[in-house]
Design a protein around this motif. Structure first.
Motif, short mmCIF file in Angstrom:
data_model
loop_
_atom_site.label_atom_id
_atom_site.label_comp_id
_atom_site.label_asym_id
_atom_site.label_seq_id
_atom_site.Cartn_x
_atom_site.Cartn_y
_atom_site.Cartn_z
N THR A 1 1.09 -1.06 0.20
CA THR A 1 -0.34 -0.24 0.06
C THR A 1 0.65 1.06 -0.12
OG1 THR A 1 -1.78 -1.58 1.49
CG2 THR A 1 -1.62 0.69 1.45
N GLN A 2 1.88 1.36 0.64
CA GLN A 2 3.12 2.23 0.74
C GLN A 2 3.16 2.60 -0.26
OE1 GLN A 2 6.92 2.80 3.10
NE2 GLN A 2 5.67 2.74 4.22
N LEU A 3 3.59 1.08 -1.35
CA LEU A 3 4.26 1.62 -2.31
C LEU A 3 3.59 2.33 -4.14
CD1 LEU A 3 7.17 1.06 -4.39
CD2 LEU A 3 6.23 -0.96 -4.18
N VAL A 4 2.55 1.49 -3.25
CA VAL A 4 1.79 2.78 -4.82
C VAL A 4 0.89 3.51 -4.49
CG1 VAL A 4 -1.02 1.81 -5.31
CG2 VAL A 4 0.55 -0.11 -4.85
N GLY A 5 0.52 3.87 -2.96
CA GLY A 5 0.87 5.25 -2.62
C GLY A 5 1.78 6.20 -2.84
N THR A 6 3.00 5.80 -2.63
CA THR A 6 4.38 6.93 -3.07
C THR A 6 4.33 6.67 -4.50
OG1 THR A 6 5.18 6.31 -1.79
CG2 THR A 6 6.42 6.70 -2.84
N LEU A 7 3.99 5.49 -5.44
CA LEU A 7 4.36 6.45 -6.90
C LEU A 7 2.94 6.95 -7.90
CD1 LEU A 7 4.70 2.36 -8.20
CD2 LEU A 7 6.49 4.27 -8.09
N ALA A 8 1.56 6.80 -6.60
CA ALA A 8 0.56 7.10 -6.80
C ALA A 8 1.00 8.89 -6.69
CB ALA A 8 -0.68 7.72 -6.02
N LEU A 9 1.33 9.11 -5.50
CA LEU A 9 1.65 10.36 -5.11
C LEU A 9 2.54 11.49 -5.97
CD1 LEU A 9 2.41 10.69 -1.28
CD2 LEU A 9 -0.02 11.48 -2.62
N ILE A 10 3.80 10.58 -6.31
CA ILE A 10 4.71 11.32 -7.58
C ILE A 10 3.60 11.61 -8.81
CG2 ILE A 10 6.41 10.01 -9.17
CD1 ILE A 10 7.76 8.58 -7.25
N ILE A 11 3.17 10.64 -9.52
CA ILE A 11 1.97 10.67 -10.30
C ILE A 11 1.13 12.24 -10.48
CG2 ILE A 11 1.10 10.00 -12.47
CD1 ILE A 11 3.06 9.09 -11.84
N ILE A 12 0.69 11.96 -8.91
CA ILE A 12 -0.38 13.16 -8.52
C ILE A 12 0.51 14.70 -8.63
CG2 ILE A 12 -1.85 14.21 -6.79
CD1 ILE A 12 -2.11 11.56 -6.01
N LEU A 13 1.91 14.49 -8.24
CA LEU A 13 2.60 15.80 -8.10
C LEU A 13 2.47 16.48 -9.62
CD1 LEU A 13 4.35 15.06 -4.39
CD2 LEU A 13 3.06 17.06 -4.87
N LEU A 14 2.78 15.15 -9.96
CA LEU A 14 3.59 15.45 -11.77
C LEU A 14 2.49 16.53 -11.98
CD1 LEU A 14 6.12 15.05 -13.85
CD2 LEU A 14 4.56 12.73 -14.61
N ASP A 15 1.61 16.20 -12.03
CA ASP A 15 -0.14 16.18 -12.51
C ASP A 15 0.02 18.07 -12.29
OD1 ASP A 15 -2.26 16.71 -14.24
OD2 ASP A 15 -3.77 15.64 -12.41
N GLY A 16 -0.10 18.14 -10.88
CA GLY A 16 -0.27 19.12 -10.87
C GLY A 16 0.19 19.97 -10.58
N GLY A 17 1.92 19.68 -10.43
CA GLY A 17 2.88 21.16 -10.54
C GLY A 17 2.96 21.21 -12.26
N MET A 18 2.69 20.44 -13.50
CA MET A 18 3.02 21.01 -14.78
C MET A 18 1.76 21.61 -15.31
SD MET A 18 4.34 17.89 -17.18
CE MET A 18 4.05 19.22 -18.42
N GLN A 19 0.96 21.32 -14.25
CA GLN A 19 -0.93 22.61 -14.17
C GLN A 19 -0.35 24.29 -14.13
OE1 GLN A 19 -4.75 20.41 -15.00
NE2 GLN A 19 -3.39 18.86 -14.68
N THR A 20 0.56 23.87 -13.07
CA THR A 20 0.27 25.33 -12.00
C THR A 20 1.30 26.17 -12.61
OG1 THR A 20 0.19 23.82 -10.06
CG2 THR A 20 0.78 26.32 -9.76
N LYS A 21 1.06 27.24 -13.02
CA LYS A 21 1.98 28.68 -13.40
C LYS A 21 2.54 29.14 -12.97
CE LYS A 21 0.32 27.43 -17.93
NZ LYS A 21 1.79 26.25 -18.49
N PHE A 22 3.79 28.82 -12.82
CA PHE A 22 4.72 29.91 -12.02
C PHE A 22 4.30 31.70 -11.57
CE2 PHE A 22 8.76 32.48 -10.35
CZ PHE A 22 8.69 32.28 -9.36
N ILE A 23 4.39 31.86 -12.81
CA ILE A 23 3.39 33.30 -12.02
C ILE A 23 2.50 33.44 -11.98
CG2 ILE A 23 1.69 33.09 -14.62
CD1 ILE A 23 2.87 36.32 -15.35
N THR A 24 0.93 32.66 -11.68
CA THR A 24 0.10 32.62 -10.31
C THR A 24 0.20 32.47 -9.07
OG1 THR A 24 -0.18 30.28 -11.30
CG2 THR A 24 -1.48 32.04 -12.24
N ILE A 25 1.75 31.00 -8.67
CA ILE A 25 1.98 31.57 -7.31
C ILE A 25 3.88 32.04 -7.22
CG2 ILE A 25 1.13 28.92 -7.83
CD1 ILE A 25 4.05 28.09 -7.69
N LYS A 26 3.40 33.30 -8.17
CA LYS A 26 4.82 33.95 -7.58
C LYS A 26 4.73 34.64 -6.70
CE LYS A 26 8.19 36.80 -9.53
NZ LYS A 26 9.16 37.85 -11.03
N PRO A 27 3.57 35.86 -6.88
CA PRO A 27 2.61 36.58 -5.70
C PRO A 27 2.81 36.08 -4.24
CG PRO A 27 1.46 36.99 -8.03
CD PRO A 27 3.25 35.53 -7.82
#
Length: 542
Positions: free
Chosen positions: A58-84
């Motif tokens: 469960t921990q292994l699958v959860g860690t892999l899932a978090l990697i994919i979720i962070l990759l997806d969320g990070g790529m959709q986050t524009k630095f210009i919107t979070i910079k302020p």
């Protein structure tokens, strides 16, 4: 024969899980509930038919899932919107998590009748918000961008703090003679290595994806995921924060010009959903419903303390010197959803064989459910009540579905025309585009406009451009913004690559040739009219 039947039953079960998971997202979006509630419920329902007790898997699958979720969320986050809001988000990710951990830990010490260190361990496990839950609930909501940007940046960056506190407190319980100053130094080292690794490997991922020409565009998303998993693995091996490195790497990847960006983003979204369904179903299977009955009262008490006392205290403490208003801080306090990260962290004490490990897991599980059910549906109504609702965000949809062509130096990009761009009000023939760059289509509202020489560019248009990759800089210069102190748009336009169609199939190239032929005929007719009526001029030549 029995093994074959077992395999068939497992495949049917997995298919049903995916179908139920996908269909349940429709209800979750309407109800405002994080989809994890339905996935966990499916896992708990299967618990009556399938025995599962493997925290390590469960921990292994959860860690892999978090990697994919962070990759997806990070790529959709524009630095210009979070910079302020980056300072406020980092403050929430550190001071906020620490304050929440201490307050929940002190209460758990008395409510669960455990030692103070064990109580702090419990507080650390539930101290961070969850990227999957936050991205799921806030997606498409009409909450003001400043709030959503802060919450998304916080949820993507506070996981390392929670992981560090959890691992450190487990180590402290196993080895009580450790020096505190060494633990503080270890935290700074982990964060520093994670940040540096994320920046370096993010840069390497951008270069690798843009330079390698695959025969199939379907390989680019796989390459991006490989870079994300490699980033986590290398950073963790170097004793850095792997989750922080993945999030930073995803930010770098998403804020640079990237070949096949849309293919990567769409694949990541689908794969992230699959990983969420798998992870939360396994977490649901790991819980025995009968065990939850005995912890309802302490679980409910700790959940209410977290929602109404600990989280608000963490937010207000970390926002002392920020420019966020009281109402904004109230909404930030209420929107701190818990999800996958706390449940995955709750498997750490189980694997370590610590006393009360199963109790912690069950109580954390109960807190996650109550957080999702109570807070999830009420975030948008609370935002409206506080006057913090903005315009309903709309997804930018691509109306063209093109076939990929590998091994080419050309690319298809689509570019949105924002207010303040120099090209607004100008005709295509007046833009000064390089000879190799063609405007192949213009999306205006819900219509496709055939681009001609006299076609005028309007605000809100989306232009599809076909041209060599080497001309990207020149295209950005042409579509740049006017210099004005009132401009609130990015310093340069964003070119979004599209898959490129083969020249020997599809309808795009004939349309381009048709448009060019029509433009040539128009020019020839204009010259004839000029010879017959020399006192008149074509409007396009003014």
């Amino acid at each position: 024969m029995e093994l074959t039947r077992l395999t068939e039953n497992i495949i049917i079960l997995l298919a049903l899980l995916l179908l139920v998971g996908v269909i349940s997202t429709k209800f979750s979006s309407r109800l405002g509930l994080p989809a994890l509630v339905f996935f966990i419920a499916a896992g708990m329902g299967l618990n009556h038919f399938v025995y599962y007790d493997n925290p390590f898997l469960t921990q292994l699958v959860g860690t892999l899932a978090l990697i994919i979720i962070l990759l997806d969320g990070g790529m959709q986050t524009k630095f210009i919107t979070i910079k302020p809001v980056i300072g406020s988000a980092l403050s929430l990710s550190t001071i906020g998590v620490l304050v929440t951990t201490v307050l929940v830990g002190l209460c758990a010490h008395y409510i669960l009748d455990v030692t103070l260190t064990q109580g702090l361990l419990f507080g650390a496990i539930v101290g961070s918000t969850d990227a999957a839950a936050v991205f799921s609930v806030l997606s498409g909501r009409n909450i003001k961008e400043r709030i959503t940007s802060t919450l998304e940046a916080e949820s993507g960056s506070n996981d390392p703090m929670a992981v560090f506190l959890t691992v450190t407190l487990i180590s402290w319980l196993q080895h009580p003679d450790q020096a505190v100053w060494k633990l503080v130094m270890s935290f700074g080292l982990e964060m520093g290595i994670g940040l540096a690794a994320g920046l370096l490997l993010g840069w390497a991922a951008v270069k690798g994806i843009n330079l390698i020409n695959f025969d199939s565009s379907g390989l680019y998303p796989v390459l991006a995921i490989a870079f994300a998993v490699l980033t986590y693995g290398l950073t963790s091996a170097a004793h850095g924060s792997g989750l922080l490195a993945v999030y930073v790497m995803a930010l770098v990847l998403g804020n640079n010009d990237l070949t096949h960006r849309q293919s990567i983003l769409q694949f990541n979204k689908g794969f992230a959903w699959i990983m969420q369904i798998t992870m939360f179903t396994l977490l649901g299977l790991l819980v025995f419903p009968a065990d939850l009955l005995g912890i309802v009262l302490p679980g409910l008490a700790l959940s209410l303390i977290l929602m109404f006392i600990a989280r608000p205290a963490g937010v207000f403490a970390s926002m002392l010197f920020s420019k966020f208003s009281f109402r904004e801080q109230v909404l930030l306090s209420w929107a701190g959803l818990r999800g996958a990260v706390p449940i995955v962290l709750a498997t750490y004490p189980l694997i370590a064989g610590l006393e009360h490990g199963q109790l912690f897991f069950n109580v954390v599980f109960f807190i996650i459910l109550t957080s999702a059910v109570i807070q999830g549906p009420t975030i948008s109504p609370l935002a409206r009540r506080l006057g913090l609702s903005g315009e309903v965000s709309e997804q930018s949809l691509s109306l063209l579905e093109l076939v990929s062509l590998g091994k080419t130096r050309s690319e298809m990009n689509h570019l949105h025309i924002h207010a303040g761009m120099k090209v607004i009000g100008r005709r295509i023939r007046e833009l000064g585009l390089p000879p190799e760059v063609l405007v192949t289509a213009i999306i205006r509202g819900d219509q496709i406009v055939a681009p001609l020489g006299d076609t005028m560019i309007s605000e809100g248009d989306t232009l599809y451009l076909l041209g060599p990759k080497a001309e990207r800089r020149r295209i950005k210069e042409i579509f740049s913004f006017r210099s004005t102190s009132l401009t609130t748009v990015p310093a340069e336009p964003e070119l979004i690559p599209e898959p490129l169609p083969p020249v020997n199939q599809g309808s795009l190239v004939p349309q381009m040739e048709e448009a060019e032929e029509e433009e040539d005929n128009e020019d020839e007719a204009g010259r004839e009219n000029a010879q017959k009526y020399p006192h008149k001029r074509r409007s396009g030549n003014k």
